[in-house]
Design a protein around this motif. Structure first.
Motif, short mmCIF file in Angstrom:
data_model
loop_
_atom_site.label_atom_id
_atom_site.label_comp_id
_atom_site.label_asym_id
_atom_site.label_seq_id
_atom_site.Cartn_x
_atom_site.Cartn_y
_atom_site.Cartn_z
N LEU A 1 7.38 -59.54 -42.24
CA LEU A 1 6.56 -58.41 -41.94
C LEU A 1 5.79 -58.35 -40.82
O LEU A 1 5.61 -57.43 -40.03
N ASN A 2 5.34 -59.70 -40.46
CA ASN A 2 4.50 -59.95 -39.23
C ASN A 2 5.34 -59.50 -38.05
O ASN A 2 4.97 -59.20 -36.87
N HIS A 3 6.55 -59.68 -38.05
CA HIS A 3 7.30 -59.65 -36.86
C HIS A 3 7.73 -58.04 -36.63
O HIS A 3 8.48 -57.47 -35.73
N THR A 4 7.47 -57.20 -37.73
CA THR A 4 7.99 -55.72 -37.58
C THR A 4 6.91 -55.16 -36.41
O THR A 4 5.84 -55.11 -36.14
N LEU A 5 7.68 -54.21 -35.64
CA LEU A 5 6.99 -53.28 -34.71
C LEU A 5 6.61 -52.36 -35.03
O LEU A 5 7.21 -51.43 -35.91
N ARG A 6 5.19 -52.17 -34.79
CA ARG A 6 4.50 -50.87 -35.41
C ARG A 6 4.39 -49.75 -34.27
O ARG A 6 3.40 -50.06 -33.35
N MET A 7 5.17 -48.60 -34.30
CA MET A 7 4.86 -47.80 -33.26
C MET A 7 3.96 -46.56 -33.87
O MET A 7 4.73 -45.86 -34.70
N VAL A 8 2.93 -46.37 -33.66
CA VAL A 8 2.18 -45.38 -34.22
C VAL A 8 1.58 -44.35 -33.37
O VAL A 8 0.97 -44.72 -32.20
N GLY A 9 1.84 -43.19 -33.54
CA GLY A 9 1.52 -42.20 -32.68
C GLY A 9 2.20 -41.62 -31.37
O GLY A 9 3.12 -40.77 -31.69
N TYR A 10 2.12 -42.68 -30.52
CA TYR A 10 2.91 -42.14 -29.36
C TYR A 10 2.98 -43.46 -28.41
O TYR A 10 2.05 -44.27 -28.66
N PRO A 11 3.54 -43.79 -27.55
CA PRO A 11 3.77 -44.76 -26.67
C PRO A 11 2.59 -44.65 -25.55
O PRO A 11 2.37 -43.76 -25.04
N GLU A 12 1.83 -45.68 -25.75
CA GLU A 12 0.74 -45.64 -24.51
C GLU A 12 1.01 -45.38 -23.36
O GLU A 12 0.37 -45.25 -22.29
N TYR B 1 10.19 -45.28 -24.97
CA TYR B 1 11.25 -44.48 -25.80
C TYR B 1 11.20 -44.74 -27.27
O TYR B 1 11.80 -45.50 -27.44
N TYR B 2 10.62 -43.91 -27.95
CA TYR B 2 10.38 -44.01 -29.11
C TYR B 2 11.80 -43.68 -30.05
O TYR B 2 12.43 -42.82 -29.53
N PRO B 3 12.15 -44.16 -31.09
CA PRO B 3 13.57 -44.00 -31.62
C PRO B 3 13.51 -42.53 -32.36
O PRO B 3 14.59 -42.06 -32.75
N THR B 4 12.21 -42.12 -32.54
CA THR B 4 12.21 -40.75 -33.09
C THR B 4 11.60 -39.71 -32.08
O THR B 4 10.58 -40.25 -31.43
N ASP B 5 11.49 -38.52 -32.46
CA ASP B 5 10.77 -37.68 -31.63
C ASP B 5 9.31 -37.73 -32.18
O ASP B 5 9.05 -37.52 -33.37
N LEU B 6 8.30 -37.44 -31.27
CA LEU B 6 6.97 -37.52 -31.52
C LEU B 6 6.58 -36.12 -32.48
O LEU B 6 5.44 -36.16 -33.02
N THR B 7 7.43 -35.27 -32.37
CA THR B 7 7.07 -33.94 -32.94
C THR B 7 7.41 -34.02 -34.26
O THR B 7 7.47 -32.95 -34.85
N SER B 8 8.23 -34.93 -34.92
CA SER B 8 8.74 -35.21 -36.17
C SER B 8 7.49 -35.65 -37.13
O SER B 8 6.76 -36.32 -36.85
#
Length: 328
Positions: free
Chosen positions: A60-71, A121-128
């Motif tokens: 769980l701690n190793h999970t990368l959290r991509m929240v919102g948008y790439p800074e 490069y987020y793996p999904t569109d930010l508009t999703s």
């Protein structure tokens, strides 16, 4: 989205990040829900021994959290020039489309290969408008910017809504890392055998209890296959449990209290479950798809399987909404 139709999608993603759809509190909430999964789901799993719990927490701690948008988007406006430098306007429309496809292929490769917190490069569109756990990226969590707005996330004093709705969604995705498929994958993507015969037997017993619960749901227009929907049901139940714990920790830390107009007689615990259920309100019953139970039964299943709901609404043990046997 546009990227899926062969046209550049990242320029629109950049506009989304500039439109202030994203609240800083979403990133804080994600961290708190992660702790809720750790404490409420993993460390309280009495069917696992300590070594297995530690292995699960490590993953769980190793999970990368991509929240919102790439800074990186906000720090470097030249990023789009770099990304689309290979696009050329050719003599024909077809030739131009070919250069666009080549550029998009390169971008998609970066989404797959680069695994850092500031990866643009987020793996999904930010508009999703959907949170997602990306299996091919070792169960990394992505919560796009477009998802972080009402009725999922609110500014102001409506933290109870944020925990009950966004918090439950985040918890749902985290738990996918430990569902029927995720439980066999380690923190770096290698096969993981962290369950002994005893823990596997205990896991199966709880799994079949959950299957039986959802198999019992039916209506005149549809019914639920508890086995086919098991992965999503595991995620629903674990996610709301983690969100509830995180909300209680938030109240203890901040002294947060709230009364909603017209519902002044309800306390915070009762409001939490009410708000969580309202997230799935719909005028027309949704027919079951292969992986998800209809929304009504997704709500009923999580409430019936959670003793905290029964306590909040004083449901007698053994009553329909507080059955004697619960999966977790």
């Amino acid at each position: 989205m546009l990227a899926k139709s062969g046209e550049p999608g990242l320029p629109i993603d950049l506009l989304v990040t500039q439109s202030h759809y994203v609240f800083v509190k979403a990133k804080v909430l994600t961290s708190e829900i992660s702790n809720g999964v750790r404490v409420a789901v993993l460390l309280k799993a009495d069917w696992m021994d300590r070594a297995k719990q530690n292995a699960a927490v490590d993953k769980l701690n190793h999970t990368l959290r991509m929240v919102g948008y790439p800074e990186e988007f906000l720090r470097n406006w030249t990023i789009l020039d770099q990304l689309y430098a290979k696009i050329e306007l050719k003599r024909t429309f077809t030739e131009t489309l070919r250069t666009i496809d080549q550029s998009n292929s390169w971008i998609n490769l970066q989404k797959l290969l680069i695994r850092t917190r500031n990866n643009p490069y987020y793996p999904t569109d930010l508009t999703s408008a959907n949170a997602e756990m990306i299996r091919y990226r070792n169960y990394d969590l992505v919560i796009p910017a477009a998802y972080l707005q009402p009725p999922i996330l609110y500014a102001g004093n409506l933290d109870i809504v944020n925990y009950a709705r966004l918090g439950a969604s985040i918890g749902h995705e985290f738990i996918h890392g430990f569902d029927i498929f995720g439980k066999d994958v380690g923190k770096v993507g290698k096969p993981l055998s962290w369950r002994t015969n005893v823990t596997q037997s205990n896991y199966n017993a709880r799994k079949y209890t959950l299957v039986d619960l959802y198999n019992s749901f039916s209506s005149p227009i549809n019914s639920v296959d508890g086995q086919r929907t098991l992965n999503e049901n595991i995620a629903d139940n674990g996610g709301i449990r983690a969100a509830y714990l995180a909300f209680h920790n938030f109240m203890s830390r901040t002294g947060y209290r709230i009364k909603l107009p017209g519902l002044e007689e309800m306390n915070e615990d009762q409001l939490f479950w009410l708000v969580a259920a309202q997230k799935s309100c719909t005028r027309h019953p949704k027919l079951a798809d292969p992986e998800h139970a209809p929304l009504r039964f997704r709500v009923l299943g999580t409430l019936m399987n959670n003793p905290d709901f029964g306590s909040a609404y004083n449901c007698p043990l053994g009553s329909p909404m507080n059955p004697w046997i619960k999966a977790w």
